[in-house]
Write a protein that holds these residues in place. Structure first.
Motif, PDB file in Angstrom:
ATOM      1  N   HIS A   1      53.939  49.744 -12.947  1.00 27.24           N
ATOM      2  CA  HIS A   1      54.600  49.655 -11.636  1.00 27.24           C
ATOM      3  C   HIS A   1      55.699  48.590 -11.705  1.00 27.24           C
ATOM      4  CE1 HIS A   1      54.252  48.697  -7.082  1.00 27.24           C
ATOM      5  NE2 HIS A   1      55.128  49.666  -7.288  1.00 27.24           N
ATOM      6  N   GLN A   2      56.938  49.038 -11.978  1.00 30.60           N
ATOM      7  CA  GLN A   2      58.060  48.111 -12.152  1.00 30.60           C
ATOM      8  C   GLN A   2      59.148  48.290 -11.106  1.00 30.60           C
ATOM      9  OE1 GLN A   2      59.056  49.187 -16.188  1.00 30.60           O
ATOM     10  NE2 GLN A   2      57.715  47.631 -17.026  1.00 30.60           N
ATOM     11  N   GLY A   3      58.949  49.201 -10.175  1.00 34.59           N
ATOM     12  CA  GLY A   3      59.925  49.424  -9.105  1.00 34.59           C
ATOM     13  C   GLY A   3      59.194  49.763  -7.825  1.00 34.59           C
ATOM     14  N   THR A   4      59.896  49.694  -6.713  1.00 36.14           N
ATOM     15  CA  THR A   4      59.267  50.007  -5.424  1.00 36.14           C
ATOM     16  C   THR A   4      58.806  51.461  -5.413  1.00 36.14           C
ATOM     17  OG1 THR A   4      60.635  48.359  -4.326  1.00 36.14           O
ATOM     18  CG2 THR A   4      59.621  50.048  -2.923  1.00 36.14           C
ATOM     19  N   PHE A   5      57.561  51.660  -4.958  1.00 44.22           N
ATOM     20  CA  PHE A   5      56.982  52.995  -4.891  1.00 44.22           C
ATOM     21  C   PHE A   5      56.228  53.135  -3.584  1.00 44.22           C
ATOM     22  CE2 PHE A   5      53.707  56.196  -5.810  1.00 44.22           C
ATOM     23  CZ  PHE A   5      54.520  57.236  -6.269  1.00 44.22           C
ATOM     24  N   PHE A   6      56.591  54.131  -2.791  1.00 50.23           N
ATOM     25  CA  PHE A   6      55.998  54.337  -1.459  1.00 50.23           C
ATOM     26  C   PHE A   6      56.040  53.046  -0.653  1.00 50.23           C
ATOM     27  CE2 PHE A   6      54.806  58.337  -3.068  1.00 50.23           C
ATOM     28  CZ  PHE A   6      54.254  59.120  -2.066  1.00 50.23           C
ATOM     29  N   GLY A   7      57.132  52.307  -0.779  1.00 53.11           N
ATOM     30  CA  GLY A   7      57.328  51.073  -0.025  1.00 53.11           C
ATOM     31  C   GLY A   7      56.629  49.858  -0.607  1.00 53.11           C
ATOM     32  N   VAL A   8      55.944  50.022  -1.730  1.00 55.30           N
ATOM     33  CA  VAL A   8      55.218  48.902  -2.345  1.00 55.30           C
ATOM     34  C   VAL A   8      56.098  48.284  -3.430  1.00 55.30           C
ATOM     35  CG1 VAL A   8      53.135  48.215  -3.606  1.00 55.30           C
ATOM     36  CG2 VAL A   8      53.020  50.064  -1.907  1.00 55.30           C
TER      37      VAL A   8
ATOM     38  N   ALA B   1      48.259  48.532  -3.199  1.00 54.75           N
ATOM     39  CA  ALA B   1      48.734  48.892  -1.859  1.00 54.75           C
ATOM     40  C   ALA B   1      47.586  49.025  -0.869  1.00 54.75           C
ATOM     41  CB  ALA B   1      49.527  50.195  -1.915  1.00 54.75           C
ATOM     42  N   ILE B   2      46.406  49.382  -1.368  1.00 53.49           N
ATOM     43  CA  ILE B   2      45.224  49.475  -0.520  1.00 53.49           C
ATOM     44  C   ILE B   2      44.037  48.855  -1.273  1.00 53.49           C
ATOM     45  CG2 ILE B   2      45.967  51.503   0.789  1.00 53.49           C
ATOM     46  CD1 ILE B   2      44.328  53.246  -0.997  1.00 53.49           C
ATOM     47  N   PRO B   3      43.042  48.366  -0.546  1.00 55.77           N
ATOM     48  CA  PRO B   3      41.888  47.745  -1.206  1.00 55.77           C
ATOM     49  C   PRO B   3      41.177  48.751  -2.120  1.00 55.77           C
ATOM     50  CG  PRO B   3      41.796  47.362   1.169  1.00 55.77           C
ATOM     51  CD  PRO B   3      42.928  48.322   0.919  1.00 55.77           C
ATOM     52  N   SER B   4      40.641  48.247  -3.221  1.00 54.35           N
ATOM     53  CA  SER B   4      39.970  49.127  -4.161  1.00 54.35           C
ATOM     54  C   SER B   4      38.472  49.229  -3.963  1.00 54.35           C
ATOM     55  CB  SER B   4      40.263  48.683  -5.598  1.00 54.35           C
ATOM     56  OG  SER B   4      39.803  47.374  -5.802  1.00 54.35           O
ATOM     57  N   HIS B   5      37.929  48.564  -2.938  1.00 53.37           N
ATOM     58  CA  HIS B   5      36.489  48.708  -2.682  1.00 53.37           C
ATOM     59  C   HIS B   5      36.207  49.056  -1.278  1.00 53.37           C
ATOM     60  CE1 HIS B   5      37.339  44.303  -2.726  1.00 53.37           C
ATOM     61  NE2 HIS B   5      37.318  44.399  -3.984  1.00 53.37           N
TER      62      HIS B   5
END
Length: 161
Positions: free
Chosen positions: A110-117, A157-161
């Motif tokens: 993940h090296q660029g903005t993706f879905f606003g992240v 972007a979202i919690p993993s648990h």
């Protein structure tokens, strides 16, 4: 005698259709291997060879499908904007008639903005399950289902648990 000849002709026609269907399946599977090369390189030449000008691609997160080789290059561009090193591995496929179901693994950083992240530098490894439809040796339709929930978890972007 006439009924025997008609029966043999009918059996011959069925056999020919079966052989054509097996050949079509084999060709479609080979096309999927070339398609994997295309999505990993974003080759415009391969896009033209593999994708019908009228092809329709249904993409998660979009209200309207994208179309043709340019549309698929747009999808790849969107993925590469967030993950410049993204690569797809074709893990398995099942083919019948003009349809191929394919399971891919996508990997990248993940090296660029993706879905606003904004970029996190996190590595991703997620599955995608896609259905492809062929006509005259070219892809005419795709329903793509990447595991976006897992991808968003892996980039934080979202919690993993």
């Amino acid at each position: 005698m006439k009924s025997i000849i008609l029966t043999l002709v009918f059996i011959g026609l069925i056999g020919t259709g079966y052989a054509q269907s097996k050949l079509e399946v084999k060709d479609n599977k080979l096309s999927m291997k070339h398609f994997t090369e295309f999505i990993n390189t974003a080759s415009e030449k391969l896009a033209q060879e593999l994708i019908s000008e009228d092809a329709i691609f249904y993409v998660p997160g979009r209200t309207e499908p994208v179309k043709g080789p340019a549309g698929y290059l747009e999808i790849i561009g969107m993925m590469r904007s967030g993950f410049p090193d993204i690569q797809w591995t074709l893990e398995e496929m099942v083919a019948e008639g003009n349809t191929v179901a394919a399971r891919f693994t996508m990997q990248g950083t993940h090296q660029g903005t993706f879905f606003g992240v904004p970029p996190t530098g996190n590595k991703i490894k997620v599955q995608a399950m896609n259905f492809y439809y062929f006509s005259n040796g070219k892809i005419i339709k795709e329903y793509g289902q990447p595991d976006l929930l897992e991808l968003l978890k892996q980039i934080g972007a979202i919690p993993s648990h």
